[in-house]
Write a protein that holds these residues in place. Sequence first.
Motif, PDB file in Angstrom:
ATOM      1  N   LYS A   1       3.823  13.974 -11.344  1.00 42.17           N
ATOM      2  CA  LYS A   1       3.799  13.633 -12.773  1.00 42.17           C
ATOM      3  C   LYS A   1       4.143  14.926 -13.545  1.00 42.17           C
ATOM      4  CE  LYS A   1       0.328  10.104 -12.358  1.00 42.17           C
ATOM      5  NZ  LYS A   1      -0.986   9.640 -12.714  1.00 42.17           N
TER       6      LYS A   1
ATOM      7  N   LYS B   1       0.843  -1.213   0.000  1.00 45.33           N
ATOM      8  CA  LYS B   1       0.000   0.000   0.000  1.00 45.33           C
ATOM      9  C   LYS B   1       0.878   1.262   0.000  1.00 45.33           C
ATOM     10  CE  LYS B   1      -4.139  -1.746   2.210  1.00 45.33           C
ATOM     11  NZ  LYS B   1      -4.943  -1.754   3.417  1.00 45.33           N
ATOM     12  N   GLU B   2       1.919   1.238   0.842  1.00 49.72           N
ATOM     13  CA  GLU B   2       2.804   2.395   0.924  1.00 49.72           C
ATOM     14  C   GLU B   2       3.506   2.629  -0.426  1.00 49.72           C
ATOM     15  OE1 GLU B   2       5.440   1.804   4.217  1.00 49.72           O
ATOM     16  OE2 GLU B   2       3.864   2.145   5.705  1.00 49.72           O
TER      17      GLU B   2
ATOM     18  N   GLU C   1       2.365   1.769  -3.283  1.00 47.89           N
ATOM     19  CA  GLU C   1       1.325   2.260  -4.199  1.00 47.89           C
ATOM     20  C   GLU C   1       1.056   3.741  -3.959  1.00 47.89           C
ATOM     21  OE1 GLU C   1      -1.055   1.771  -7.322  1.00 47.89           O
ATOM     22  OE2 GLU C   1       0.004   0.074  -6.451  1.00 47.89           O
ATOM     23  N   ARG C   2       0.990   4.126  -2.711  1.00 48.52           N
ATOM     24  CA  ARG C   2       0.766   5.523  -2.379  1.00 48.52           C
ATOM     25  C   ARG C   2       1.933   6.387  -2.844  1.00 48.52           C
ATOM     26  NH1 ARG C   2      -0.576   6.234   3.661  1.00 48.52           N
ATOM     27  NH2 ARG C   2      -2.303   4.917   3.085  1.00 48.52           N
ATOM     28  N   GLU C   3       3.143   5.843  -2.633  1.00 53.49           N
ATOM     29  CA  GLU C   3       4.319   6.599  -3.090  1.00 53.49           C
ATOM     30  C   GLU C   3       4.273   6.790  -4.602  1.00 53.49           C
ATOM     31  OE1 GLU C   3       7.930   4.791  -1.760  1.00 53.49           O
ATOM     32  OE2 GLU C   3       7.518   5.210   0.353  1.00 53.49           O
ATOM     33  N   LYS C   4       3.842   5.778  -5.266  1.00 51.45           N
ATOM     34  CA  LYS C   4       3.732   5.906  -6.729  1.00 51.45           C
ATOM     35  C   LYS C   4       2.701   6.977  -7.107  1.00 51.45           C
ATOM     36  CE  LYS C   4       5.094   1.308  -8.215  1.00 51.45           C
ATOM     37  NZ  LYS C   4       4.623   0.050  -8.800  1.00 51.45           N
ATOM     38  N   GLN C   5       1.634   6.935  -6.360  1.00 51.09           N
ATOM     39  CA  GLN C   5       0.599   7.929  -6.667  1.00 51.09           C
ATOM     40  C   GLN C   5       1.046   9.337  -6.284  1.00 51.09           C
ATOM     41  OE1 GLN C   5      -3.001   6.723  -4.754  1.00 51.09           O
ATOM     42  NE2 GLN C   5      -3.302   4.969  -6.148  1.00 51.09           N
ATOM     43  N   LEU C   6       1.822   9.456  -5.266  1.00 46.69           N
ATOM     44  CA  LEU C   6       2.255  10.764  -4.795  1.00 46.69           C
ATOM     45  C   LEU C   6       3.431  11.323  -5.626  1.00 46.69           C
ATOM     46  CD1 LEU C   6       2.071  10.448  -0.934  1.00 46.69           C
ATOM     47  CD2 LEU C   6       0.556  11.735  -2.422  1.00 46.69           C
ATOM     48  N   THR C   7       4.104  10.523  -6.285  1.00 46.08           N
ATOM     49  CA  THR C   7       5.209  11.049  -7.091  1.00 46.08           C
ATOM     50  C   THR C   7       4.641  12.012  -8.140  1.00 46.08           C
ATOM     51  OG1 THR C   7       5.085   9.083  -8.502  1.00 46.08           O
ATOM     52  CG2 THR C   7       6.795   9.120  -6.829  1.00 46.08           C
TER      53      THR C   7
END
Length: 198
Positions: free
Chosen positions: A193, A182-183, A185-191
């Motif tokens: 764009k 989850k973390e 995934e969240r990091e990916k989303q927070l990076t």
Amino acid sequence: MEFFVAWYPVFSLASDQAFDASFLKQKQKKKEKQVKLEVGADLLHSTSLFGIGPSDASPDEGVVEDLPLIDEKAVEQLTEGLISHYLPDLQRSKSALQELTQNQVVLLETLEQEISKFKECNSILDINALFSEAKHYHSKLVNIRNEMMVLHEKTSKLKKRALKLQQKRQKEELEREQQREKELEREKQLTAKPARRT
């Protein structure tokens, strides 16, 4: 007897038996008479030894030399007197000895019974010792069985606890793994764009 049978072979078996019986009776009478004579001669000889008889008879003279001088009737009377004097005492002694032997037989039987009872008592004591030993070992076996049951319960509890701990650990690891994912995934989303220029 052989002479008689040889000259009269015509006799029947019954007459032979009657002759044998009469011959045996005569032989027995002669033997008894001889015994009485010998007893009387010994009695007269012993009286002469103790100084009761005539003084000219010496103790070294044989009984055979004195026999022709002995009156047979006197010998018979002396023998009968001697027998009648000692016979009742001998018969009483015989009956007393018979009673004594019977009592001894009874005593021996009772002793054998008592000995067998003592042997039985000893065997009973041995059996009692064996039973007490068997009880002791039985109680030991019961104690060992109880200890084994307690140990079995403890091991089963430990196995259950170990299984629970293992399941808990696996669950925690699974949860950690999920948390990490989850973390990530969240990091990916927070990076950030990069923005597109139009």
